[in-house]
Each structure stands twice: as C-alpha cells, then as structure tokens.
Design a protein around this motif. Sequence first.
Motif, PDB file in Angstrom:
ATOM      1  N   LEU A 803       0.839  -1.217   0.000  1.00 19.46           N
ATOM      2  CA  LEU A 803       0.000   0.000   0.000  1.00 19.46           C
ATOM      3  C   LEU A 803       0.862   1.250   0.000  1.00 19.46           C
ATOM      4  O   LEU A 803       1.986   1.243   0.506  1.00 19.46           O
ATOM      5  CB  LEU A 803      -0.890   0.024   1.257  1.00 19.46           C
ATOM      6  N   ASN A 804       0.299   2.344  -0.532  1.00 21.89           N
ATOM      7  CA  ASN A 804       1.001   3.632  -0.420  1.00 21.89           C
ATOM      8  C   ASN A 804       0.325   4.486   0.658  1.00 21.89           C
ATOM      9  O   ASN A 804      -0.600   4.027   1.334  1.00 21.89           O
ATOM     10  CB  ASN A 804       1.041   4.351  -1.773  1.00 21.89           C
ATOM     11  N   GLY A 807      -3.331   4.566   1.055  1.00 20.20           N
ATOM     12  CA  GLY A 807      -4.016   3.307   1.306  1.00 20.20           C
ATOM     13  C   GLY A 807      -4.368   2.580   0.020  1.00 20.20           C
ATOM     14  O   GLY A 807      -5.127   1.616   0.008  1.00 20.20           O
ATOM     15  N   THR A 809      -3.547   0.243  -3.243  1.00 20.36           N
ATOM     16  CA  THR A 809      -2.636  -0.861  -3.584  1.00 20.36           C
ATOM     17  C   THR A 809      -1.754  -0.427  -4.748  1.00 20.36           C
ATOM     18  O   THR A 809      -2.250  -0.102  -5.824  1.00 20.36           O
ATOM     19  CB  THR A 809      -3.456  -2.090  -3.998  1.00 20.36           C
ATOM     20  N   ALA A 988      -1.381  -7.899   8.498  1.00 17.33           N
ATOM     21  CA  ALA A 988      -0.862  -6.590   8.055  1.00 17.33           C
ATOM     22  C   ALA A 988       0.451  -6.340   8.769  1.00 17.33           C
ATOM     23  O   ALA A 988       0.558  -6.559   9.980  1.00 17.33           O
ATOM     24  CB  ALA A 988      -1.870  -5.501   8.393  1.00 17.33           C
ATOM     25  N   CYS A 990       3.491  -3.494   9.491  1.00 16.92           N
ATOM     26  CA  CYS A 990       3.926  -2.100   9.356  1.00 16.92           C
ATOM     27  C   CYS A 990       5.230  -1.972  10.132  1.00 16.92           C
ATOM     28  O   CYS A 990       5.245  -1.489  11.255  1.00 16.92           O
ATOM     29  CB  CYS A 990       2.853  -1.167   9.908  1.00 16.92           C
ATOM     30  N   ILE A1016       2.792  -2.397   4.720  1.00 17.39           N
ATOM     31  CA  ILE A1016       2.645  -0.937   4.886  1.00 17.39           C
ATOM     32  C   ILE A1016       4.011  -0.379   5.246  1.00 17.39           C
ATOM     33  O   ILE A1016       4.477  -0.558   6.370  1.00 17.39           O
ATOM     34  CB  ILE A1016       1.638  -0.624   6.014  1.00 17.39           C
ATOM     35  N   GLU A1020       5.569   5.741   5.093  1.00 19.30           N
ATOM     36  CA  GLU A1020       4.326   6.312   4.539  1.00 19.30           C
ATOM     37  C   GLU A1020       3.482   6.945   5.651  1.00 19.30           C
ATOM     38  O   GLU A1020       2.654   7.810   5.397  1.00 19.30           O
ATOM     39  CB  GLU A1020       3.492   5.237   3.826  1.00 19.30           C
ATOM     40  N   LEU A1027      -2.827   5.709   8.238  1.00 19.31           N
ATOM     41  CA  LEU A1027      -2.774   4.656   7.215  1.00 19.31           C
ATOM     42  C   LEU A1027      -2.867   3.243   7.806  1.00 19.31           C
ATOM     43  O   LEU A1027      -3.686   2.430   7.394  1.00 19.31           O
ATOM     44  CB  LEU A1027      -1.467   4.807   6.410  1.00 19.31           C
ATOM     45  N   TRP A1028      -2.026   2.980   8.812  1.00 29.02           N
ATOM     46  CA  TRP A1028      -1.978   1.621   9.373  1.00 29.02           C
ATOM     47  C   TRP A1028      -3.324   1.237  10.002  1.00 29.02           C
ATOM     48  O   TRP A1028      -3.906   0.196   9.709  1.00 29.02           O
ATOM     49  CB  TRP A1028      -0.840   1.550  10.391  1.00 29.02           C
ATOM     50  N   THR A1031      -6.134   0.793   7.542  1.00 31.81           N
ATOM     51  CA  THR A1031      -5.966  -0.462   6.792  1.00 31.81           C
ATOM     52  C   THR A1031      -6.488  -1.645   7.614  1.00 31.81           C
ATOM     53  O   THR A1031      -7.197  -2.508   7.103  1.00 31.81           O
ATOM     54  CB  THR A1031      -4.474  -0.686   6.471  1.00 31.81           C
ATOM     55  N   CYS A1042       3.821  -4.558  14.210  1.00 31.66           N
ATOM     56  CA  CYS A1042       4.327  -3.189  13.992  1.00 31.66           C
ATOM     57  C   CYS A1042       5.591  -3.005  14.822  1.00 31.66           C
ATOM     58  O   CYS A1042       6.032  -3.923  15.512  1.00 31.66           O
ATOM     59  CB  CYS A1042       3.268  -2.172  14.406  1.00 31.66           C
TER      60      CYS A1042
END
Length: 1367
Positions: A803-804, A807, A809, A988, A990, A1016, A1020, A1027-1028, A1031, A1042
Amino acid sequence: MLAHSRIAHSENSAPPPDVTAVAPPARGPRVDLPSNAVVRGMSRGQSRSSMMETADGVPVSSRVSTKIQQLLNTLKRPKRPPLSDFFTDDAEEIVEVPQPDPNTPKPEGRQIIPVKGEPLGVVSNWPPALQAALARWGATQGKSPALTALDITGKPLYTLTYGKLWSRSVKLAYTLLNKLGTKNEQILKPGDRVALVYPNSDPGMFWVAFYGCLLAEVIPVPIEVPLSRKDAGISQVGFLLGSCGVGLALTSEICLKGLPKTPTGEILQFKGWPRMKWVITDSKYLTKPSKDWQPHIPTANTDPAYIEYKANKEGTVVGVAVSKVAMLTHCQSLTQACNYCEGETLVNVLDFKKDMGLWHGVLTAVMNRIHTISVPYAVMKACPLSWVQRVHIHKARVALVKCRDLHWAMMAHREQRDISLASLRMLIVADGANPWSVSSCDAFLSKFQSHGLKPEVICPCATSPEAMTVAIRRPGVPGAPLPARAILSMGGLSYGVIRVNTEDKNSALTVQDVGHIMPGALMCIVKPDGPPQLCKTDEIGEIIINSRAGGNMYYGLPGLTKNTFEVIPVNANGVPIGEIPFVRSGLLGFVGPGSLIFVVGKIEGLLMVSGRRHNADDLVATALAVEPVKTVYRGRIAVFSVTVFYDERVVIVAEQRPDASEEDSFQWMSRVLQAIDSIHQVGLYCLALVPANTLPKTPLGGIHISDTKQFFLEGNLHPCNILMCPHTCVTNLPKPRQKQPVGVGPASVMVGNLVAGKRIAQAAGRDLGLIEDQDLVRKHQYLTEALQWRAQTDPDHVLYILLNAKGVTVGTATCIQLHKRAEKIAAALTEKGSINTGENVVLLYPPGIDLIAAFYGCLYAGCVPVNVRPPHPQNLAATLPTVRMIIDVSASACILTTQNLMRTLRSKEAAASVNVKTWPTIIDTDDLPRRRPPQIYKPPTAEMIAYLDFSVSTTGMLTGVKISHAAVSALCRSIKLQCELYSSRQIAICLDPYCGLGFVLWCLASVYSGHQSILIPPFELETSLSLWLSTLSQYRIRDTFCSYSVMELCTKGLGTQTDLLKARGVNLSCVRSCVVIAEERPRLALTHSFSKLFKDVGLSSRAVSTAFGSRVNLAICLQGTTGPDPCTVYVDMKSLRHDRVRLVERGAPQSLPLMESGKILPGVRVIIVNPETRGPLGDSHLGEIWVNSPHNASGYYTIYGEESLQADHFNTKLSFGDPHTLWARTGYLGFVKRTELLDASGDRHDALFVVGSLDETLELRGLRYHPIDIETSVSRAHRSIAESAVFTWTNLLVVVSELCGSEQDALDLVPLITNVVLEEHHLIVGVVVIVDPGVIPINSRGEKQRMHLRDSFLADQLDPIYVAYNM
C-alpha cells in the motif's frame, strides 16, 4: 545452603528466624527481608518452597483433613509482604548517616528562667474599648487631624480629622447592619467576617472601613488588592477567606474599577476564592443613620475584633484572630513601652493593613489621638527621601520604618538638603531582628547624625503575627551608653548554640538587641522542634510569650491553633512547668545580659541541612555582601530549601540586572558559592539567576518565597543562568556497593537449589513436533522449493499487497509472479554479475515487493542475500557510510537495487562521504530481460547459509549473523504454529523489513505458510498517520505486526483524534493480536497508552503484546493466538540494581512494572544463567537469558573469524546442571517466573521477563543501572522534556534531554532532572545537556543509539541549547 546464598540471593537465603524474640532476624540480607519475616515460626523461604512441594505432592484423594489441605493450598500462593511494608521509609537502608562530629558545640548553661516584663500600668483615662476612644475624640476633638495621606509625588492629598473619621465610620456601621439587603433582611450580623480590600495608596478609606466594622461588631479581615488571577499566592488568600468564612468584601469605587473583570463586566472569580459580594464604602453610597441610632460599644471582651493574615513557610495563608481585649491591651502596652502622648505626630512608612503599621499607625494612634502621616510604598519607590522630609516638615516625634527605608533614604540623600530629624524621639525599626538591620541602622545614623538624628532614638523591635509585639527597645536617655552588640559564631549558631566569635570576623554574626519584653508579658525560650522543652541559657530557641496582648487563634483552624497558641513549656525531664499557655512567636533568639532580647532569625527562614540550622536571611546577607552591584537587580535574592534525597538542599535564586554580562554573573555565582561555604560551612545545591522583575512579588514588592520555591519545583522560574553543585552538597549517598567475589562451587549451588526446593529457571515453547502436512515439510526443506511448489499448485494466490500513503494498492505479487520475477533476477545475477554460488549479494531496496523478489532471486542463483537499509537521500553523509561498511564487512560481490538508488550511489553528493569508485557491480533490477536461469540452485545441505542479517545494536555495534536454511524453515514453521498462519489468512505488517523478525515476517513467512501479507512501509505514516489503523479496519485484519516507532507515531499523532477516526468509520474490534516486534524490554507505558487511546475505536485491551528477539536468535517470544494473556509483574528497582529480583505489589514505591515479552515460540528453550559463574539460576532470579532452538543463528559473520567469541555466544554450555546442551547467549538480562496461569497443554505457564541488554547497562557506584529506567524518570520531570538519553563519561552520568517547549524553559530542566535522578536512582547527574528535538539518534526499531549520541557529545557536535556541568 548458606554456601550458595551469594548467587541465588533471595528470600530463602535468610536463616529461620528466632521466633522467641520479636526482633526480626539480624542475619541475612536486609534489603530483601520485609519486616514480616516472622511468620508462624517458619521463614518465608520455607513457606514458599518446601511446603509448596508438599502441597504439589499430596494426592487429593489421600486422607488429609480439608483444613490442612486448605492451609497447604494457601501456602502454595507465594507470600507477599503486607502492603504496609511497601510504605515504610527505607531511608535507613539507603542513606549514608554521617557520624556525629565529636567537636560539635553543645549547650552548657543552666535551664533558662522565664523572663517577666514590667507590670502594665493602669491609667485612669484609658478607654474601655478602642471604639470608645474614637467616639471620645470624634466628639471632643473633632477638628484634630487623625490621618494625612500623600499622593504619588509625596505631597499631602487629604487630611482626615477625628470628627470625620468618627462620623464616616458610624455611617458605614449603620449601612453594613441595615442597608445591604432588601428592606427586611439583614445580610450581616455581628461576628460575621468581612474582607477589606483597599490599596496602599488609600489609607483613609481603609481607616473608615476598619473602624466601621468595629462599630458594627463585624470582624474585618484586611487582605491585599488582587491585581490579576496570576498574583503570587492568590489561591492561598482564597484559603484564608474560606477558613474565615468570608463572603463579603468592602472596597472603594476606584479600587473596584481596577479589579480584573470578566468580559461581561463582573469581577473575576479568583482561583480558590469563595464567591464574594462586593460593597463600595465611598461616603456618597453610605446612609446617614437615623437620629435615635447609636453604635453599640461594649467593654472589650474576648470575642475576635479583627483577623490579620499571615503566610507561613509553605505559602498557606492563615488568619490570626485578635480579640477585642487583646487589641486594647496591646495598644495600652505599646503606649506604655513607647511612651506615646496625646496629640503627637507619627510618620508611618509600613503597610497599614497589618503588623506594626496597623498596631501603631491605626490602632494605638487613635487611642492616643495621634496624627498619622501615611507614606505609601509607591511614594517610597519614586521618592525614597519622602518620609525623612515628612518628619522634618511635620516635626514628627515618631517614625515607623523598615531597614530598606533607611537604606533607600541613605542612598538618595544629598548633603546640601536642609533636613532636620531632631524632632524624632523614636525611630522604630520594624525588622530590627533581621541580620542586616545592624548595618542599616549604623549607616543611617552616621549619615543623618549631622541632621539632628540622636543615636538613642533608634528602636529596633521584634514582632510576629501570632505573638504581636514581642519586644521593643525603649527610647534611651540622651548621652547614656548605647546597648552592646552580640558577636556570635556562625558555626555555633548552626548547632543552635551561642558562642562569642573572637577569631574569624568573616564567620561572625553581629546582632543588636530588640530591647526588653513588653509590659505585662512573660517569656520563655524553648527548643524549636519536638516538645516545647526549655532551652539552656546558651542555647538558641523559639521565643514563646504569655500575654493578654497577643493573637488568640488561627481562625477556623483549631488543630493548628493548639500547636501554636496553647503551648505549655516542659523542663528537661519533660514535666510541664506550669499551666499557663504560651504562644509561639516563630522567632528564634536568646536572652542576653540585663534581660535584653536578641533575635537571630525566624522559624520560617530556618533551613535544616544535615542536622544543622541555617537562617535564610543570613544566607541572603552573605550573598548580598559579595558585591552584587554588577549582577543582582535591586538586591533581590530569595533563599529556600527543597527536600531531595532525605535532606534539605539550599537553593538561592536572584534577579539578574538586565545589563549584567554572562562573565559577571558566573563570577558572582562562584564567589557566592565560596562565601557561603566558608562563612556558613554549608554547600549550595543550586544557584539560579532569573531575569529582572520575574520573581513572584509580595504586595509590597518583596519576593514571594513560597511561590518562588513552587516555581522552582514546577520548572517555571525560567533562569538565565544556573549552577548546580550536587557533588559537593549531597553527602548522604550510600556507600558504593562492593561486589563479592564468586567463590562458590557448582555442587554447593545445586545442593542449595535442591534444598530450597527451587525450580531451575527455564521455560520452553511447545514442541515443533511432526505436523500433519509431513510431506510438505519434507518436500520443502528450503524456501526456494516452497515458492516453486506454490507457483505450480496455486499460481494466482496473492501473497503480497503493498500500500502507499493513501491506502491504495500500488503492487501485488501472486505466487507465480514472485517466482517468475525471482527467476529473472537470478538470470541477471549469473549473466551481468557473473556471480558464483555462495557469494554475498547486497539488496538495497525501499520497503516493498522488489525487495522480496530480489531475495528469492539470490536464493535461486545460489548466492547469499545481505539485506541493507538504503541510504536516506536527504541525509547521505550520515546514512551512506553504514551502507558502505556493511558492503565492505560482508565482502559482497554485487549490489541489487533500483534505478533511483543506483543514481544516488554514483552521485556527487555520495562521493562527498564515501569512495564511489570502488562499489562492487551494481545491477538495477527495474527492467530486466525476460530470461530464466539454466537451473534453480538447491543447497547440498540445510546447514548452508541462507542469508546474512546485519543490524546496528543500540551500543553502536554493527553485527551480522549467519542464518542457515534449516534455521529459516524452523523459524517459519515455529511462527506458523504460534500464529496459526495458513493460506486463507491475512496479516498486516507495518515495520522496517531490514533485519531480525521484521525481515522474516516481510519476506519469508508468507512464502512458507501461504498467508497473505499486506505491506505498509512505515515511512508512509509520516505523510498519512492513520494509514496503518485504517488499513486494519478496512481489511478487517485479525493479526498485525508493527514496531515501537509506528506505535509511538500513532499514539502521539492520533491519540487526540479518536473521534475523527470513529467518524471516518475506523473500527479496530476485528484486531485479535497486535504484536510489537522488538529486541528490548517491553515498553509498557507506550503499549498501555496505545491500548487506552484506541479503545474508543474498538481495540481490545488484550490485543497488544510484544515479541522478543536478539542477535543470536531472531525470534524467542511472540504472543500467539492461543495461550494466556501476557502478564505483568512489579519488581523492586533497588533490588534490580543489585542484580536481584524482588516482586512487590503494584503501587509500591520504587516499583517497576515489567510485562512478559509474549509467549516462547515452539521449539525454543530458554534458561536463566548467572553470567559470571555460568550456572543455572532459580525461578524469579535475575540472570542472562540463554536460548536453545533449531532456529538459532549459526554464528557471527566476520571476515576475521573471532572463533572464541563465536563459541562463547553461539555454542556455550552450562558450568553444571546439564553439561551437554549447546546454548546461545542473548546478552539480555531477564528472569523466568512460573505463573498461576495454564498454557494450552494445561501445564502451569512459565513467563519470560526481559529486563534489558547487558551491553547497555551502566555500572555506577557498584550497581547496575538500565538507561531506560533513568530516562523514564527524567521524562517525567518536566512537561517540556520530549525524549532523553543517558550515558556515562569518565564516571559521570550524562543526561541529554530534548526540549519540546520554548527555549526559556531550558534551564528549568537542569535542577528538576538532577532532583529526579537523585531521588529515584540515588545518582548524582554530572552533566545535563539540553538539545533540540530530534537530536537523540533513534534506529528503525525505535531504539535510542546512546553510543552515537555519546560520540557526538564528546566530539562537540550536538549544538546544545545549554550544557550544565554540575559541580
């Protein structure tokens, strides 16, 4: 058993107590034994261990009575000391108690005999009450002047006659009693308290209000005019009004206009004040009483007449109530002592609202029909000579002044002025008890003797709000010799003993007498602390007075009153010497020859340092004597003490002149230090200079000491210069700990542990076991095979989504895409790079899918990938050398990277910091030809190296470890089991994918287990904080990983915006586990705040946990999906410094919460080992964590094979116990504790607690400190400290703190940091460095790089805001 006590130093090393005696056992370590060591005749050691074994060993069915079974069950629970134990003061253990000096002077005189004043004469025409005197003069001498007020220039403004004073007071009394409410209700009743709020420039209004209240029989409480809601001590005045039950305030129209208002025009509700009704007392608003109305004037009785406010040492303002008869008697005794005559003129420079200004200038003056000329403070500022001129013009007989008025008049005086002071018969010096009064009086006399001032008219006196006038020097007979002075030794005074000083003039205190005690009074001197025991004749003590003319109580505060107003002195045996109650005056002094009273200080100014008494005023006088003219603004110096580490520490704060140079200031400060050290023999803790006019002021311009102290402790003083000297003045630190040599053999330790019934501290994850997809495991011993198999069997399964910041893809990889891309890279490696198998290849990529493809490309080509964080394009100078270093150390043959990074590596900017001509071959993988390698490499054995993992530790060491193929698959399998990962799952991630477990989760786990990873990149989050979390919500993620940096970003950046997140539909109730990947002690405060803050958006309080890994084993613990929640224990910090664990209750002082670092992974075994003896330790003992696991690293990667280090860190054996297993040393201290919880298999769960890295610990004073503990304390010291880091430099502790407030706060931090480290860690900070935010280097895992910081500090590269070298 005693043989092993050195190592397994804990509860069970104490011998069984002697139950016959009540005293606790004397032997055994004191620190670890709580006072309840005597329990039912068995030591805690026994109750914890041997009984426990019995309890475990008794089968339930056997015939044991239920009572005994219950008893055994309760004994199974570890005994905890009772709560009271945690709150006993352990000062005795900690503090070095100084041995008493045999040469200390001791009092040798006989016990003092109470001193009696002359009898109070009875004069026939003395009035029955003070109001009666006013009534008499108002009627018979109406034209006679009572009061003259001056304007700001010192010219007379108006004169109030006795007639006017009487008639206005009567009008006010009538109005107060009859005209305040609506027709028929009476708002004020006799006995109610009323505040008087009048400025110092308006004595007339005050006089009318005061006498109006007396006539109405309501009780006036004069207070200062509140100027703003930030006034010094304003809320304390509210306490006074509350304790006196004041709800009504009298004031003048002008004063009311000047009070601070709310926008709607109402008077501000001041902080801490009760609700007030304001009444204006100007004549035009008063009602003339009807003809038949007369004020009621009863004979003086014991009801309160007025309340005088008084601020005590802590700043609390209390009201001293003075009864009608005390007020009258006091006026009579002043009249007798000062020989006042009817119709005299008196010049008053003092505050007329209280103390001498009120007693002489308002009360006694009216009793004797004296004409008072009131000189307001504002005039004194503009024209310091005005009072002298008034004496001259009015031929005044008496003047009431303070030393400062003498001083300023002297400074302002020019010889040519035609001034005569010959009319004065008394110059009353109100603060004649101050140490500098002698020199002021002498200097004033020498200047004005030529102007008719007679030496015998100078009359110093001593007073206090409680005892009122204690003593006053009577006017002398012309030509009689002046009273002698006392020249006392400062050293003697500090021990409370009177010794005449003959040798050293510098350390002598010259004191003048304050005359004799008041008529009709009785006086004793008692010890200032403890019971009121009579002093000896050569001893300094507190003056206590019995007299009808003193205060009666602290209004509304009966408890305080008893200790002050009802004191019965006792003799040396503690027997009361009579039944007469005395009042404590708060003055320290002694009785000299001829019953003259000498005062040497006030209880309030007493500083008790290391058992010696010092007087704040004396210290001020010494500081003033050090030529402060260049440095100190208007002589404004405050001295107080703060309690730090079990003793009082002296602090001096002075205002600095605006034009003083840094050089002047430092010179003055160092000279003050020396002067105070040599004269008072006391060390200063802190000396601070603040900008002129910034210290909180009292109403008459003095320094508000208690507020200044409060500001100092809160960090609100904003000094411009500061000098701390903790090294010289903190003398009660405990002796440094001497380490005992370890002379105990393994056998005795084993026996000791067995006798004590101790479990060896070890713990293991569940077995990796043979899982059902047995074939899968055999087929894919290597990750490369797993990827090929997935590409064939499930080609379109998406393994990765990148992801950027928005958010969106930006990249995905299915099994087949990843396989094909890896093939292309492998082909390029063999063709372009002509790489041989087994060579090292550096991967230089931003976090993403390219990195993953390049990793598998290397494995396909048979070379060893080395993953390196790319250099930061904006900060090449700092980041590129690390890249270069890893490339050189790993001797890599080639670099795989992106086009952009390839340009950066060859750029001019790069050339500035490294040699760009010697890079190995660089292959840009952005557009590769479509080629496949001839074949995909398969390693001959699983022991071959799969990849190298390089990381910079917090101590700045770059270490690379070798990870074999076997370790890779064992680790992936272990994670798969612990987190229940399979192809239908989604996680996920990060965190930074460059080393350790972060890299494993990013690049390896999905290919092995087949689950989908949403990637992630943490950078970013800098542009899109949420964002995190969004998501997690959007994809309904159950498991996420994380780093602490990410968690901190979210906590700081989004913590206040949970409502906004909610509104956007973010819901985290789906998250089952959120694991922080780290190689340190869990940051409990951060994980707690994170859980608390995001509870609002559905995050479960049980979701957050931490993992633990190290260099020798990348993943030791990881909270999985099953098993008990991580538990938290509280350990005693003091024991921890001694390398011991002592469990305490939550909330115990000096306790440190530690959270379990997740569950131990399948296949992992850990054991706690004594790092010195290398023998195993018992349960709940602190030692090094050793690990044995199929996924241990194979060794360090170095070009110069340090074989000994390899063997020591990776393949080491216990010195006894189990001599066969090979262990790896993690380098971290921790302990294992068996908990009451059950794990999945139903056994008791063993929790691993990580305390910290051995490399990082600081050895100070023989104790072991973890930097994070000191830093946590420092960060709590002040709101402006953002982040801090500590390290040592030549035995000095250096604290670096980032300042997030304004720069004027910078110097406030220095004393607070020094205080908190001394209080909580018993260490003296050597250097405090205040820097800008972001200066402390932090690595990608969010760990502080303390050694880099130390290097920058030593190389002078920090560019600090301020550096304080504590002396």
